[in-house]
Scaffold this active site. Structure first.
Site, PDB file in Angstrom:
ATOM      1  N   ASN A   1       0.820  -1.410   0.090  1.00 19.41           N
ATOM      2  CA  ASN A   1      -0.057  -0.119   0.050  1.00 19.41           C
ATOM      3  C   ASN A   1       0.815   1.315  -0.218  1.00 19.41           C
ATOM      4  O   ASN A   1       1.589   1.529   1.124  1.00 19.41           O
ATOM      5  CB  ASN A   1      -0.921   0.065   1.165  1.00 19.41           C
ATOM      6  N   TRP A   2       1.021   1.783  -1.248  1.00 19.37           N
ATOM      7  CA  TRP A   2       1.885   2.911  -1.372  1.00 19.37           C
ATOM      8  C   TRP A   2       1.549   4.165  -0.731  1.00 19.37           C
ATOM      9  O   TRP A   2       2.287   5.064  -0.519  1.00 19.37           O
ATOM     10  CB  TRP A   2       2.404   3.157  -2.842  1.00 19.37           C
ATOM     11  N   LYS A   3       0.133   4.106  -0.360  1.00 19.07           N
ATOM     12  CA  LYS A   3      -0.435   5.460   0.163  1.00 19.07           C
ATOM     13  C   LYS A   3      -0.004   6.555  -0.826  1.00 19.07           C
ATOM     14  O   LYS A   3      -0.018   6.567  -1.940  1.00 19.07           O
ATOM     15  CB  LYS A   3      -0.004   5.627   1.519  1.00 19.07           C
TER      16      LYS A   3
ATOM     17  N   HIS B   1      -9.566   1.625   4.666  1.00 15.11           N
ATOM     18  CA  HIS B   1      -8.338   1.875   5.210  1.00 15.11           C
ATOM     19  C   HIS B   1      -8.735   2.604   6.534  1.00 15.11           C
ATOM     20  O   HIS B   1      -9.251   3.851   6.391  1.00 15.11           O
ATOM     21  CB  HIS B   1      -7.200   2.459   4.293  1.00 15.11           C
TER      22      HIS B   1
ATOM     23  N   GLU C   1      -6.917   5.057   7.485  1.00 17.44           N
ATOM     24  CA  GLU C   1      -6.642   6.672   7.173  1.00 17.44           C
ATOM     25  C   GLU C   1      -7.749   7.218   6.606  1.00 17.44           C
ATOM     26  O   GLU C   1      -8.140   8.399   6.637  1.00 17.44           O
ATOM     27  CB  GLU C   1      -5.363   6.754   6.465  1.00 17.44           C
TER      28      GLU C   1
ATOM     29  N   GLU D   1      -5.588  -4.493  10.384  1.00 11.66           N
ATOM     30  CA  GLU D   1      -4.622  -3.558  10.747  1.00 11.66           C
ATOM     31  C   GLU D   1      -4.904  -2.813  11.864  1.00 11.66           C
ATOM     32  O   GLU D   1      -5.662  -1.790  11.836  1.00 11.66           O
ATOM     33  CB  GLU D   1      -4.636  -2.607   9.430  1.00 11.66           C
TER      34      GLU D   1
ATOM     35  N   GLY E   1       2.235   2.301  10.872  1.00  8.60           N
ATOM     36  CA  GLY E   1       3.272   3.478  10.677  1.00  8.60           C
ATOM     37  C   GLY E   1       4.185   4.039  12.028  1.00  8.60           C
ATOM     38  O   GLY E   1       4.580   4.940  12.233  1.00  8.60           O
TER      39      GLY E   1
ATOM     40  N   SER F   1       2.956  -1.873  10.375  1.00 10.52           N
ATOM     41  CA  SER F   1       4.689  -2.142  10.789  1.00 10.52           C
ATOM     42  C   SER F   1       5.239  -3.540  10.392  1.00 10.52           C
ATOM     43  O   SER F   1       6.023  -3.834  11.075  1.00 10.52           O
ATOM     44  CB  SER F   1       4.840  -1.690  11.955  1.00 10.52           C
TER      45      SER F   1
ATOM     46  N   GLY G   1       2.814  -0.893   4.204  1.00 10.62           N
ATOM     47  CA  GLY G   1       2.921   0.315   3.944  1.00 10.62           C
ATOM     48  C   GLY G   1       4.408   0.900   3.791  1.00 10.62           C
ATOM     49  O   GLY G   1       4.867   0.517   2.686  1.00 10.62           O
TER      50      GLY G   1
HETATM   51  P1  PGA Z   1       2.867   0.466   7.365  1.00  9.40           P
HETATM   52  O1  PGA Z   1       1.458   0.595   7.064  1.00  9.40           O
HETATM   53  O2  PGA Z   1       3.204  -0.850   7.109  1.00  9.40           O
HETATM   54  O3  PGA Z   1       3.435   1.524   7.309  1.00  9.40           O
HETATM   55  O4  PGA Z   1       2.381   0.465   9.157  1.00  9.40           O
HETATM   56  C1  PGA Z   1       0.424  -0.268   6.710  1.00  9.40           C
HETATM   57  C2  PGA Z   1      -0.770  -0.088   5.964  1.00  9.40           C
HETATM   58  O5  PGA Z   1      -1.478   1.001   6.589  1.00  9.40           O
HETATM   59  O6  PGA Z   1      -1.328  -0.370   5.323  1.00  9.40           O
END
Ligand code: PGA
Length: 257
Positions: free
Chosen positions: A6-8, A96, A98, A168, A174, A214, A235
């Protein structure tokens, strides 16, 4: 086993294409080492077509990070399922944390988007997970259960590859602090049970349940060796081919036993 990135909101187009090429090269160089691994990358919308072209002859699915629930219309800035499929997209991340946190996305909206994904043959990667306060107050499982109940309402799943769930925990995204393998397995078992109640044990037993939050090369093996953790939604570690493929190497080693 599915390793999904997931490149966000990261990478401009040249950097995104470069990253896709590096992933493709890494898979080529690995010969058959990754044969048992499925890959997906979810770049920003504007990169989907170019990244899809780079990955065309490679075993890497391309997914979006969101989708609107309508086919078309006056929804400034939104992107529809027909748009996604027209650029070769096969998967879409939905709900997600976010999106839930910054845009107030509700379980009802997640559900509408999931239904829309299915209407257009996109595989929804539905994200669920509790906040740190919900975990501390002992509500993690009921929160995830309710998110699933909302998201999956009326969603027909007759084959395991119609649906992917990503657990998640919000506190692990993150932060560098992943869930422990036990915490991940515990929640994945609850999710698997919910899916079995809804879709039957046969279908549910093969639905990919990704852990996200993470995941890095150094902790991937412990997480992925849990029986109900069948992949990762990655991520920050997906933004470098080396760490993304490093996780895939750990996954391959887990599968080899
Ligand atoms: P992260 O993000 O690996 O940077 O914790 C994962 C995600 O939100 O899909």
């Amino acid at each position: 086993m599915l390793i999904a990135g997931n490149w966000k909101m990261n990478t401009d187009l040249p950097r995104g294409v470069e990253l896709a090429k590096a992933i493709a090269d890494g898979i080529d160089d690995a010969d058959s080492a990754f044969d048992a691994i499925d890959f997906a990358v979810c770049p920003p919308f504007v990169h989907l077509q170019a990244v899809g072209e780079v990955l065309e002859d490679h075993p890497v699915a391309v997914g979006a990070q969101d989708v609107h629930s309508e086919d078309e219309g006056a929804y400034t800035s939104d992107v529809s399922a027909p748009m996604l499929t027209s650029v070769g997209c096969t998967h879409v991340i939905i709900g997600h944390s976010e999106r839930r946190q910054y845009y107030g996305e509700t379980d009802g909206e997640v559900n509408q988007k999931a239904l829309q994904a299915h209407r257009h043959d996109l595989v929804p990667i539905i994200c669920v997970g509790e906040t740190i306060d919900q975990r501390r107050s002992g509500d993690a499982k009921s929160v995830v259960h309710a998110q699933l109940e909302g998201a999956l309402d009326g969603l027909e799943v007759t084959a395991a590859d119609d649906l992917i769930i990503a657990y998640e925990p919000v506190w692990a995204i993150g932060t560098g602090e992943s869930a422990t393998p036990e915490q991940a397995q515990d929640m994945h078992a609850v999710i698997r049970e919910d899916l079995a109640d809804r879709y039957g044990a046969d279908v549910a037993s093969d639905i990919e349940l990704l852990y996200g939050g993470s995941m890095k090369p150094h902790n991937a093996a412990d997480l992925l060796s849990q029986p109900d953790v069948t992949g990762g939604l990655i991520g920050s570690a997906s933004l470098e081919a080396e760490s993304f493929l490093g996780i895939a190497e750990e996954a391959a080693a887990v599968l080899e036993g």
